[in-house]
Design an enzyme around this catalytic site. Sequence first.
Site, PDB file in Angstrom:
ATOM      1  N   CYS A 241      -3.384 -24.306   8.154  1.00 28.86           N
ATOM      2  CA  CYS A 241      -2.508 -25.307   8.770  1.00 28.86           C
ATOM      3  C   CYS A 241      -2.736 -25.269  10.288  1.00 28.86           C
ATOM      4  O   CYS A 241      -3.396 -24.361  10.790  1.00 28.86           O
ATOM      5  CB  CYS A 241      -1.047 -25.017   8.415  1.00 28.86           C
ATOM      6  SG  CYS A 241      -0.279 -23.722   9.428  1.00 28.86           S
TER       7      CYS A 241
ATOM      8  N   GLU B  30      -2.644 -16.143   6.986  1.00 33.18           N
ATOM      9  CA  GLU B  30      -3.645 -15.915   8.036  1.00 33.18           C
ATOM     10  C   GLU B  30      -3.040 -15.187   9.230  1.00 33.18           C
ATOM     11  O   GLU B  30      -3.660 -14.307   9.827  1.00 33.18           O
ATOM     12  CB  GLU B  30      -4.231 -17.254   8.525  1.00 33.18           C
ATOM     13  CG  GLU B  30      -5.004 -18.033   7.463  1.00 33.18           C
ATOM     14  CD  GLU B  30      -4.137 -19.056   6.746  1.00 33.18           C
ATOM     15  OE1 GLU B  30      -2.933 -18.772   6.509  1.00 33.18           O
ATOM     16  OE2 GLU B  30      -4.648 -20.136   6.414  1.00 33.18           O
TER      17      GLU B  30
ATOM     18  N   CYS C 114      -1.976 -21.892  11.934  1.00 29.53           N
ATOM     19  CA  CYS C 114      -2.948 -20.830  11.644  1.00 29.53           C
ATOM     20  C   CYS C 114      -4.299 -21.121  12.288  1.00 29.53           C
ATOM     21  O   CYS C 114      -4.985 -20.211  12.746  1.00 29.53           O
ATOM     22  CB  CYS C 114      -3.076 -20.662  10.137  1.00 29.53           C
ATOM     23  SG  CYS C 114      -1.549 -20.010   9.407  1.00 29.53           S
TER      24      CYS C 114
ATOM     25  N   HIS D 166       2.635 -16.905   7.767  1.00 21.75           N
ATOM     26  CA  HIS D 166       1.606 -17.431   6.866  1.00 21.75           C
ATOM     27  C   HIS D 166       0.561 -16.337   6.658  1.00 21.75           C
ATOM     28  O   HIS D 166       0.423 -15.420   7.487  1.00 21.75           O
ATOM     29  CB  HIS D 166       0.955 -18.682   7.478  1.00 21.75           C
ATOM     30  CG  HIS D 166       1.808 -19.909   7.391  1.00 21.75           C
ATOM     31  ND1 HIS D 166       1.313 -21.185   7.501  1.00 21.75           N
ATOM     32  CD2 HIS D 166       3.146 -20.053   7.177  1.00 21.75           C
ATOM     33  CE1 HIS D 166       2.299 -22.064   7.390  1.00 21.75           C
ATOM     34  NE2 HIS D 166       3.425 -21.404   7.190  1.00 21.75           N
TER      35      HIS D 166
END
Lengths: 150, 150
Positions: free
Chosen positions: B77, B49, B80, B47
Amino acid sequence: MRRAIALALENVRTASGGPFAAVIVKQDRIIAEGTNRVTGTNDPTAHAEIVAIREACRVLADFQLSGCELYTTCEPCPMCLGAIYWARPARIFYAATAADAADAGFDDAFIYDELNIAPAGRRIPMTQLLRDDSLAIFSAWKQQENKTSY
Amino acid sequence: MRRAIALALENVRTASGGPFAAVIVKQDRIIAEGTNRVTGTNDPTAHAEIVAIREACRVLADFQLSGCELYTTCEPCPMCLGAIYWARPARIFYAATAADAADAGFDDAFIYDELNIAPAGRRIPMTQLLRDDSLAIFSAWKQQENKTSY
């Protein structure tokens, strides 16, 4: 799980990282192993489960772990549990509990608590800005035909 | 945040990954950028991040992001958010909400819900085994003098 426990003990004894390891199995065969490498690699995301998931996905050349089992020496932290849900293995086995980890100085419970607090009230403050501008990204995604969903 | 939004738009337009990007700033200077690379690299943990945190830690040669700000185009999420708590930046800025992401087909809310369910009752079943054997790992950790806490 015995293999994961042996890996974690070795990780501690060699001062390679934190006291955690994980093993991923597909069709009764180990396809990936991971140990905690946070301090050794300067990577705060290098928890055992994340390392093992990334390796298993590399081996399978897939971003999903369908039909796989993940064995981890300790109940996953929120980061690793999130990663597990994105990778979607079939089943998880864990040995120690989050409370056992807390006794050893790893306070995942604090993070679990923070997740249930509204963003602005968290210990690491979260501020929203430019939401309207960002919605153009999702519009572009919806219109993009050449995309791979995940 | 404008830089992060531009990166996310570019990521969608080039079909490189999901509609997300993140930027990490230290002392008013961008030190790392990340875009969602899940499908492009077969890495479900990639992801925006996570990619940006790993890169920032590499640049700083540290497993902590003290004094850094993380700008992300969307509310993180659980994976993260967990990574953010382990990396410990000073502050987070986000643009779109988790509800906006859900509208675009990214249902982080499901994972947030699962985190609050006891392990055995989750959609991906979690079974405990060999807890007693695993406690030797934490005992070894407590006794290990040559260790780096994190």
